[in-house]
Design an enzyme around this catalytic site. Structure first.
Site, PDB file in Angstrom:
ATOM      1  N   LYS A 231       0.548 -13.749 -47.422  1.00  0.00           N
ATOM      2  CA  LYS A 231       0.089 -15.182 -47.232  1.00  0.00           C
ATOM      3  C   LYS A 231      -0.575 -15.432 -47.819  1.00  0.00           C
ATOM      4  O   LYS A 231      -1.856 -14.697 -48.008  1.00  0.00           O
ATOM      5  CB  LYS A 231       0.071 -15.436 -45.872  1.00  0.00           C
TER       6      LYS A 231
ATOM      7  N   GLU B 250       8.189 -18.770 -38.109  1.00  0.00           N
ATOM      8  CA  GLU B 250       7.128 -18.325 -38.100  1.00  0.00           C
ATOM      9  C   GLU B 250       6.694 -18.555 -36.726  1.00  0.00           C
ATOM     10  O   GLU B 250       6.267 -19.230 -36.942  1.00  0.00           O
ATOM     11  CB  GLU B 250       5.964 -18.380 -39.011  1.00  0.00           C
TER      12      GLU B 250
ATOM     13  N   ARG C 256       0.372 -18.321 -30.349  1.00  0.00           N
ATOM     14  CA  ARG C 256      -0.903 -19.094 -30.090  1.00  0.00           C
ATOM     15  C   ARG C 256      -0.389 -19.456 -28.793  1.00  0.00           C
ATOM     16  O   ARG C 256      -1.301 -20.364 -28.237  1.00  0.00           O
ATOM     17  CB  ARG C 256      -0.840 -20.221 -31.231  1.00  0.00           C
TER      18      ARG C 256
HETATM   19  C1  3PG Z   1      -0.678 -21.671 -40.290  1.00  0.00           C
HETATM   20  O1  3PG Z   1      -1.491 -20.365 -39.327  1.00  0.00           O
HETATM   21  O2  3PG Z   1      -0.318 -20.591 -41.143  1.00  0.00           O
HETATM   22  C2  3PG Z   1      -0.971 -22.239 -40.824  1.00  0.00           C
HETATM   23  O3  3PG Z   1      -1.418 -23.087 -39.226  1.00  0.00           O
HETATM   24  C3  3PG Z   1      -0.088 -23.721 -40.973  1.00  0.00           C
HETATM   25  O4  3PG Z   1      -0.743 -24.564 -41.781  1.00  0.00           O
HETATM   26  P1  3PG Z   1      -0.205 -25.915 -41.467  1.00  0.00           P
HETATM   27  O5  3PG Z   1      -0.108 -26.508 -39.940  1.00  0.00           O
HETATM   28  O6  3PG Z   1      -1.375 -27.001 -41.996  1.00  0.00           O
HETATM   29  O7  3PG Z   1       1.456 -26.057 -42.229  1.00  0.00           O
END
Ligand code: 3PG
Length: 213
Positions: A133, A45, A49
């Site tokens: 998700k 993914e 950002r």
């Molecule tokens: C996301 O956008 O899915 C999260 O930022 C991922 O979360 P994590 O950094 O705790 O794995």
């Protein structure tokens, strides 16, 4: 040929682990994706950002065979069109606003919305999205939350993301409603900044080898 609505489950269910990658420099896109593919994690993914993210998706699509760079952090219909123009094969969101769900339902890009509660889940399901998700997964109850969701929503499959760690993988995959687990810990930002592709590849390999069968 996999249909638009079947694609999220086909892609994510086969991948089982989805690294969330933040790409600050365009020249990191290809070696990072290569490291993940070599480590056995072709589906990633790419969070929209950073200014480089959309172009990074295109670079990965063009130059890294077998990589599946899903556009992530899609918050608005505008983000969805950025994902489509970038050439992403699919888009993922941490939210399920009605504007985003409607845009995705009327578009052609396979899409996975993000939910944290049963009511948000119903909004997604009502628009035809049955693979979602679960975000932020650990803050909203971790594996126990999805265990509880199974009885009312047995047809829904989840991709928990947000605070996940390797230690809970067995607990997630023991659940019948988990398609895959996502997380940034599979491509830590400091390793990406250092260009430590070997560390990213080796962690991926080790984690994939330990996945429950
Ligand atoms: C996301 O956008 O899915 C999260 O930022 C991922 O979360 P994590 O950094 O705790 O794995």
């Amino acid at each position: 040929m996999i249909s638009q609505s079947e694609m999220p489950l086909a892609v994510l269910g086969a991948a089982r682990l989805v690294p969330l990658v933040t790409i600050e420099r365009l020249d990191h896109a290809v070696p990072l994706a290569q490291a993940l593919v070599e480590g056995g994690l072709p589906v990633m993914e790419v969070a929209l950002r950073t200014p480089a993210a959309a172009q990074a998706i295109g670079e990965i699509q063009r130059h890294v065979p077998h990589a599946v760079p899903i556009a992530g952090n899609v918050l608005t219909p505008h983000d969805l069109s950025i994902a489509a123009h970038a050439g992403a094969p699919m888009a993922v969101s941490p939210v399920a606003t009605s504007a985003l769900l409607e845009a995705a339902a009327h578009g052609s890009l396979p899409f996975m919305p993000g939910v944290a509660t049963p009511s948000e889940l119903m909004l997604a399901v009502t628009q035809g999205f049955h693979v979602v998700k679960f975000f932020p997964a650990m803050a909203f109850g971790g594996p126990e939350a999805l265990r509880a969701m199974y009885a009312p929503f047995p047809h829904v499959r989840f991709v928990p993301t947000g605070g996940t760690r390797e230690a809970e993988l067995d607990a997630w995959f023991a659940l019948p409603n988990v398609a895959a687990v996502g997380g940034s810990w599979l491509a830590p930002i400091d390793e990406v900044r250092r260009g430590d592709w070997g560390a990213i590849r080796d962690r991926a390999r080790a984690v994939v080898a330990r996945l429950p069968k």
